[in-house]
Design an enzyme around this catalytic site. Structure first.
Site, short mmCIF file in Angstrom:
data_model
loop_
_atom_site.label_atom_id
_atom_site.label_comp_id
_atom_site.label_asym_id
_atom_site.label_seq_id
_atom_site.Cartn_x
_atom_site.Cartn_y
_atom_site.Cartn_z
N GLY A 9 107.88 59.76 -46.06
CA GLY A 9 107.62 60.44 -44.78
C GLY A 9 108.15 59.60 -43.63
N VAL A 61 106.55 64.05 -52.20
CA VAL A 61 105.82 62.98 -52.91
C VAL A 61 104.73 63.51 -53.84
CG1 VAL A 61 106.29 61.16 -51.20
CG2 VAL A 61 104.19 62.54 -51.00
N SER A 139 93.36 55.41 -43.35
CA SER A 139 92.93 55.86 -42.02
C SER A 139 91.50 55.38 -41.79
CB SER A 139 92.97 57.39 -41.95
OG SER A 139 92.24 57.84 -40.83
N TYR A 152 90.78 65.17 -46.08
CA TYR A 152 91.59 64.05 -45.61
C TYR A 152 90.85 62.72 -45.84
CZ TYR A 152 94.44 61.38 -42.20
OH TYR A 152 95.26 60.46 -41.58
N ALA A 154 88.54 62.08 -48.04
CA ALA A 154 88.49 61.78 -49.48
C ALA A 154 89.83 61.19 -49.93
CB ALA A 154 88.17 63.05 -50.27
#
Ligand code: NAD
Length: 244
Positions: A9, A61, A139, A152, A154
């Site tokens: 990314g 990915v 994050s 997100y 998890a």
């Protein structure tokens, strides 16, 4: 001898700034992308202006075979992968009551399974070389959770467990594995937040501003440089003091 860094990314937001920073430090860059963006070729040129090579490789990915192909192509062209940055990620935010199964799976498949797919394919080459650095982009949400982001959170918490386990598995081969946990950073991912949400977020940040992708790139540059020889298995928060 020059070193090679692969960034998933890598053509926008945080990944793009990491790519530019590592190119400045002399790394050849492999930029993985899912969709070619208008400025992707300009980015390639900007990277190459540092007298380094830049490969552009399209791959999703979340698909193991596409990751394998990307790694094979990189090894064929550059012979080694010294640094892997697992940066590709998406959000599909909504409260659990409204979340569809596919919203949960897609976020896990790209953010967490994607990190596995890349790492699994790259590590054998690092093991052979008995060196390597892996940075997984987690994050703060993976550390403390966030309403409306259970999928997100998890995925990002999963990345932390993956990072710590691999740091233990790979230490004897001198492969250092760390995660970074950015707070709120000015990119496309946070552009979509309403002014109201942004204001609430700013109130939780002691430094009273969002971070910049360059600030993330500066941390990654240190972690993958020769200056870091003793940090592994860590989650480094970079969030203006949001989580302490
Ligand atoms: P971004 O949307 O600009 O970058 C994400 C990149 O991942 C894009 O280039 C996108 O095309 C790519 N991508 C998405 N799915 C892919 C797939 N299946 N295969 C290959 N590439 C894929 O957003 P960003 O803010 O730069 O995010 C980069 C990373 O940082 C993400 O993992 C994100 O979760 C994490 N992060 C961002 C913030 C923030 O505030 N912006 C905070 C914490 C963590």
């Amino acid at each position: 001898m020059s070193k090679n860094a692969l960034i998933t990314g890598g053509t926008s937001g945080i990944g793009k700034y990491i790519a530019l920073e590592l190119a400045k430090q002399g790394f050849n860059i492999v930029l993985n992308y899912r969709n070619m963006k208008d400025d992707t070729l300009d980015l390639k040129k900007e990277i190459e202006s540092n007298n380094v090579k830049c490969l552009l490789i399209k791959a999703d990915v979340s698909k193991f075979d596409e990751c394998k192909q990307m790694v094979d192509e990189t090894i064929k062209e550059l012979e080694s992968i010294d640094v892997l940055i697992n940066n590709a990620g998406i959000t599909k935010d909504t409260l659990l009551m409204r979340m569809k199964e596919e919203d949960f799976r897609e976020v896990i498949d790209i953010n967490l399974v994607g990190t596995f797919n890349m790492t699994k394919n790259v590590v054998p080459y690092m093991m052979k070389k008995r060196s390597g650095k892996i940075i997984n982009v987690s994050s703060v949400v993976g550390v403390v959770g966030n309403a409306g982001q259970s999928n997100y959170a998890a995925s990002k918490a999963g990345i932390i467990g993956f990072t710590k386990s691999l740091a233990k598995e790979l230490s004897s081969r001198n492969i250092l594995v760390n995660a970074i946990a950015p707070g709120f950073i000015e990119t496309k991912m946070t552009d979509v937040l309403s002014d109201n949400v942004k204001e609430n977020i700013l109130n939780q940040i002691p430094l009273k501003r969002m971070g910049t992708p360059q600030e993330i790139a500066n941390l990654v540059e240190f972690l993958v440089s020769d200056k870091n020889s003793y940090i592994t298995g860590q989650v480094i928060n970079i969030d203006g003091g949001m989580v302490m």
